[in-house]
Write a protein that holds these residues in place. Structure first.
Motif, PDB file in Angstrom:
ATOM      1  N   SER A 138       0.834  -1.204   0.000  1.00 32.58           N
ATOM      2  CA  SER A 138       0.000   0.000   0.000  1.00 32.58           C
ATOM      3  C   SER A 138       0.870   1.255   0.000  1.00 32.58           C
ATOM      4  CB  SER A 138      -0.913   0.001   1.231  1.00 32.58           C
ATOM      5  OG  SER A 138      -0.142   0.153   2.408  1.00 32.58           O
ATOM      6  N   LEU A 139       0.288   2.368  -0.432  1.00 33.03           N
ATOM      7  CA  LEU A 139       1.039   3.629  -0.493  1.00 33.03           C
ATOM      8  C   LEU A 139       1.511   4.069   0.892  1.00 33.03           C
ATOM      9  CD1 LEU A 139      -1.092   5.609  -3.116  1.00 33.03           C
ATOM     10  CD2 LEU A 139       1.068   4.382  -3.463  1.00 33.03           C
ATOM     11  N   LEU A 140       0.685   3.839   1.910  1.00 34.34           N
ATOM     12  CA  LEU A 140       1.092   4.234   3.262  1.00 34.34           C
ATOM     13  C   LEU A 140       2.254   3.384   3.763  1.00 34.34           C
ATOM     14  CD1 LEU A 140      -2.320   4.941   5.053  1.00 34.34           C
ATOM     15  CD2 LEU A 140      -0.615   6.582   4.236  1.00 34.34           C
ATOM     16  N   ARG A 141       2.266   2.087   3.407  1.00 32.41           N
ATOM     17  CA  ARG A 141       3.393   1.260   3.822  1.00 32.41           C
ATOM     18  C   ARG A 141       4.657   1.662   3.056  1.00 32.41           C
ATOM     19  NH1 ARG A 141       1.417  -3.543   4.094  1.00 32.41           N
ATOM     20  NH2 ARG A 141       1.550  -3.708   6.340  1.00 32.41           N
ATOM     21  N   GLN A 142       4.526   1.962   1.783  1.00 37.12           N
ATOM     22  CA  GLN A 142       5.679   2.431   1.022  1.00 37.12           C
ATOM     23  C   GLN A 142       6.247   3.710   1.629  1.00 37.12           C
ATOM     24  OE1 GLN A 142       5.470   2.446  -3.314  1.00 37.12           O
ATOM     25  NE2 GLN A 142       3.628   1.169  -3.237  1.00 37.12           N
ATOM     26  N   LEU A 143       5.366   4.618   2.050  1.00 32.01           N
ATOM     27  CA  LEU A 143       5.813   5.866   2.669  1.00 32.01           C
ATOM     28  C   LEU A 143       6.559   5.586   3.971  1.00 32.01           C
ATOM     29  CD1 LEU A 143       5.778   8.970   2.603  1.00 32.01           C
ATOM     30  CD2 LEU A 143       3.611   8.881   3.863  1.00 32.01           C
ATOM     31  N   ALA A 144       6.052   4.631   4.756  1.00 34.07           N
ATOM     32  CA  ALA A 144       6.721   4.277   6.011  1.00 34.07           C
ATOM     33  C   ALA A 144       8.111   3.700   5.744  1.00 34.07           C
ATOM     34  CB  ALA A 144       5.874   3.277   6.788  1.00 34.07           C
ATOM     35  N   TYR A 145       8.243   2.869   4.713  1.00 38.02           N
ATOM     36  CA  TYR A 145       9.549   2.304   4.377  1.00 38.02           C
ATOM     37  C   TYR A 145      10.519   3.391   3.924  1.00 38.02           C
ATOM     38  CZ  TYR A 145       7.548  -2.425   4.524  1.00 38.02           C
ATOM     39  OH  TYR A 145       6.966  -3.602   4.924  1.00 38.02           O
TER      40      TYR A 145
ATOM     41  N   HIS B   4      11.911  -8.492  -5.908  1.00 32.24           N
ATOM     42  CA  HIS B   4      11.202  -7.459  -5.170  1.00 32.24           C
ATOM     43  C   HIS B   4      10.132  -6.795  -6.024  1.00 32.24           C
ATOM     44  CE1 HIS B   4      13.970  -7.619  -1.748  1.00 32.24           C
ATOM     45  NE2 HIS B   4      14.934  -7.758  -2.635  1.00 32.24           N
ATOM     46  N   ALA B   5       9.174  -6.179  -5.346  1.00 29.39           N
ATOM     47  CA  ALA B   5       8.112  -5.457  -6.039  1.00 29.39           C
ATOM     48  C   ALA B   5       8.713  -4.340  -6.882  1.00 29.39           C
ATOM     49  CB  ALA B   5       7.112  -4.898  -5.031  1.00 29.39           C
ATOM     50  N   ARG B   6       8.101  -4.100  -8.030  1.00 33.62           N
ATOM     51  CA  ARG B   6       8.625  -3.089  -8.949  1.00 33.62           C
ATOM     52  C   ARG B   6       8.305  -1.676  -8.442  1.00 33.62           C
ATOM     53  NH1 ARG B   6       9.996  -4.466 -13.957  1.00 33.62           N
ATOM     54  NH2 ARG B   6       8.579  -6.269 -13.901  1.00 33.62           N
ATOM     55  N   ASP B   7       9.291  -0.785  -8.552  1.00 33.52           N
ATOM     56  CA  ASP B   7       9.114   0.628  -8.203  1.00 33.52           C
ATOM     57  C   ASP B   7       8.601   0.795  -6.778  1.00 33.52           C
ATOM     58  OD1 ASP B   7       9.883   1.302 -10.801  1.00 33.52           O
ATOM     59  OD2 ASP B   7       7.827   1.131 -11.526  1.00 33.52           O
ATOM     60  N   SER B   8       9.147   0.017  -5.864  1.00 30.53           N
ATOM     61  CA  SER B   8       8.716   0.077  -4.468  1.00 30.53           C
ATOM     62  C   SER B   8       9.934  -0.057  -3.561  1.00 30.53           C
ATOM     63  CB  SER B   8       7.718  -1.042  -4.173  1.00 30.53           C
ATOM     64  OG  SER B   8       7.343  -1.042  -2.814  1.00 30.53           O
ATOM     65  N   PRO B   9       9.966   0.647  -2.424  1.00 32.75           N
ATOM     66  CA  PRO B   9      11.097   0.505  -1.499  1.00 32.75           C
ATOM     67  C   PRO B   9      11.140  -0.891  -0.891  1.00 32.75           C
ATOM     68  CG  PRO B   9       9.348   1.784  -0.477  1.00 32.75           C
ATOM     69  CD  PRO B   9       8.951   1.609  -1.916  1.00 32.75           C
ATOM     70  N   ARG B  10      12.324  -1.315  -0.515  1.00 30.10           N
ATOM     71  CA  ARG B  10      12.477  -2.621   0.113  1.00 30.10           C
ATOM     72  C   ARG B  10      11.879  -2.605   1.523  1.00 30.10           C
ATOM     73  NH1 ARG B  10      16.729  -5.014  -2.847  1.00 30.10           N
ATOM     74  NH2 ARG B  10      16.350  -4.357  -4.993  1.00 30.10           N
ATOM     75  N   PRO B  11      11.274  -3.711   1.948  1.00 29.88           N
ATOM     76  CA  PRO B  11      10.739  -3.780   3.321  1.00 29.88           C
ATOM     77  C   PRO B  11      11.846  -3.601   4.359  1.00 29.88           C
ATOM     78  CG  PRO B  11       9.866  -5.562   1.980  1.00 29.88           C
ATOM     79  CD  PRO B  11      10.965  -4.917   1.177  1.00 29.88           C
ATOM     80  N   LEU B  12      11.482  -2.985   5.476  1.00 27.30           N
ATOM     81  CA  LEU B  12      12.415  -2.790   6.585  1.00 27.30           C
ATOM     82  C   LEU B  12      12.173  -3.841   7.659  1.00 27.30           C
ATOM     83  CD1 LEU B  12      12.224   1.084   7.048  1.00 27.30           C
ATOM     84  CD2 LEU B  12      13.737  -0.222   5.560  1.00 27.30           C
ATOM     85  N   GLU B  13      13.196  -4.073   8.474  1.00 29.31           N
ATOM     86  CA  GLU B  13      13.057  -4.936   9.642  1.00 29.31           C
ATOM     87  C   GLU B  13      12.792  -4.053  10.856  1.00 29.31           C
ATOM     88  OE1 GLU B  13      16.242  -7.675  10.153  1.00 29.31           O
ATOM     89  OE2 GLU B  13      16.457  -8.024   8.003  1.00 29.31           O
ATOM     90  N   TYR B  14      11.724  -4.371  11.590  1.00 29.28           N
ATOM     91  CA  TYR B  14      11.327  -3.547  12.729  1.00 29.28           C
ATOM     92  C   TYR B  14      11.550  -4.235  14.075  1.00 29.28           C
ATOM     93  CZ  TYR B  14       9.020  -0.178   9.637  1.00 29.28           C
ATOM     94  OH  TYR B  14       8.762   0.776   8.688  1.00 29.28           O
ATOM     95  N   ALA B  15      11.942  -5.497  14.086  1.00 29.60           N
ATOM     96  CA  ALA B  15      12.093  -6.204  15.348  1.00 29.60           C
ATOM     97  C   ALA B  15      13.170  -5.558  16.212  1.00 29.60           C
ATOM     98  CB  ALA B  15      12.455  -7.665  15.091  1.00 29.60           C
TER      99      ALA B  15
END
Length: 446
Positions: free
Chosen positions: A219-226, A407-418
């Protein structure tokens, strides 16, 4: 006495020191180990020679692949060509009739020829005596000759299933593990055919194939958070970014004195496709009118949320036309790390945990090729909580997911939050094939 509710772990997205209190865990910096740009490796060259009786190489197969090193198995990705060459030294009187390179993909379930099924095969003639004669070229090979080749791998193959027309399947990833008899194997071979009085010679080796399975963007909000290294918005803020399971009820006894019921709802990051080597964000909401049971079950170490792999294949040696003998291998490959949610609202009768499942980089991808499938499910299987005895041992919630390879196209890589103190609990067995040395088979003498 009621068990104390675990200390809340607060996370801060703004730079600078985080406030401390007696009930806070130490502040930490989010790890973005996957955000670096991907650097394409230079092709690695692998050589596979055949030797004559004097120990001299007279034929050599050379492959150029995306493997990590020359000691690794040759590795090719989707859309890459199988690039290489074959060099042969022919002596006077050597009755070579043809030279052919062949690529084969098989499902293997045993050690005999009846225990394998070929789902893909492609041959490319490198040289033919008959064609050379018809074209006016030399009809015999003499001295050293080299033939380069470049063979494209198809993205899909069509397989006939019963009376149905060809069913299209994506080429599956190479799969080989010691504790599972079924496997997916790819092989490249070069056959040197001779006349009736001399035996043919063949040089062959296995190679690894990796399909390009790509998830849709988050989602756009998750991309923004990353992008901003900020806290992930929860389902209440970002409903498009989460998939919520149905609510399940866990019943059991508390300290063997009374019965209690816990309502559980598991939320997973949407879409339900995740790239290996990254993490799967998860959230777990627990509700109960029994405060003591709720405190016990909401301890971060209590819920057992795992990624469960299901490998299913047909045993070709024992199957008949009337009945298919299917073999199932099921195991939990990694477990979620959980901590008290900083954004979830805890009420008197509810608790919220957030966490993530760290995926191994060598986790086998989701695949299916008719007789062989690798699938995954995220499962809330039980609670490991002292003082609570569940009424049943069956899993509580389960959602199928896809494990991707890119990885998803044109999207930031997921972050680790643990938080650093919350170590992941990897359970995965690696795909043994990628650590194995390639094997050259065939006659070693002329």
């Amino acid at each position: 006495m009621d068990a104390p509710f675990p200390s809340r772990y607060r996370r801060f997205s703004r730079p600078g020191p985080a406030p401390q209190s007696a009930c806070d865990l130490p502040a930490y910096t989010r790890r973005n180990t996957l955000a670096q740009a991907v650097v394409r490796r230079e092709p690695v060259e692998h050589t596979f020679p055949l030797f004559d009786g004097r120990g001299n190489p007279w034929a050599t197969l050379t492959l150029r692949s995306s493997a990590k090193s020359t000691k690794s198995v040759p590795t090719f990705h989707e859309k890459e060509h199988i690039n290489g060459s074959f060099e042969l030294t022919a002596e006077k009187g050597d009755s070579i009739q043809s030279v052919t390179v062949t690529i084969t993909g098989r499902v293997v379930t045993g050690s005999t020829i009846d225990d394998s099924y070929t789902f893909f095969s492609h041959s490319l003639p490198l040289w033919s005596k008959a064609e050379s004669r018809s074209s006016g070229a030399a009809a015999k090979l003499l001295g050293t000759t080299s033939w380069p080749f470049s063979i494209p791998m198809p993205k899909t193959v069509g397989l006939k299933e019963g009376s149905r027309a060809d069913v299209q399947y994506r080429l599956p990833e190479t799969f080989l593990e010691r504790h599972i008899r079924g496997s997916i194997s790819y092989e490249i071979s070069v056959l040197v055919s001779r006349g009736k009085l001399r035996s043919d010679c063949e040089i062959k080796t296995r190679f690894a194939y990796i399909p390009g399975i790509r998830p849709d963007p988050p989602s756009l909000l998750r991309q923004l958070a990353y992008r901003e290294h900020a806290e992930l918005p929860g389902p209440e803020v970002d409903p498009l970014g989460w998939f919520g399971s149905t609510t399940a009820v866990v019943r059991g006894s508390v300290f063997k004195t009374r019965q209690a019921a816990i309502h559980c709802m598991l939320s997973l990051a949407n879409p339900l496709s995740y790239t290996r080597g990254t993490v799967i964000p998860v959230r777990l909401m627990l509700e109960s009118t029994d405060g003591q049971a709720l405190d016990i079950m909401s301890a971060p170490s209590a819920p057992v949320i795992t990624l469960r792999r299901h490998v299913r294949y047909q045993n070709l040696a024992t199957s008949t036309k009337r009945a298919a003998d299917w073999v199932d291998a099921v195991e939990d490959v990694c477990r979620a790390v959980l901590w008290p949610s900083a954004s979830g609202v805890d009420a008197a009768y509810s608790r919220c945990l957030e966490g993530e499942i760290k995926l191994p980089k060598d986790l086998a991808s989701t695949s299916s090729i008719g007789l062989f499938t690798v699938s995954y499910t995220i499962v809330l299987s039980s609670f490991e909580a002292a003082g609570f005895i569940p009424a049943t041992s069956h899993h509580i919630l389960a959602e199928p997911v896809t494990i991707a390879t890119t990885h998803a196209r044109d999207s930031p890589r997921p972050l680790e939050y643990a938080p650093p103190s919350y170590a992941p609990l990897p359970l995965a067995r690696r795909n043994d094939f990628y650590a194995a040395q390639a094997i050259v088979a065939g006659p070693h003498s002329r």
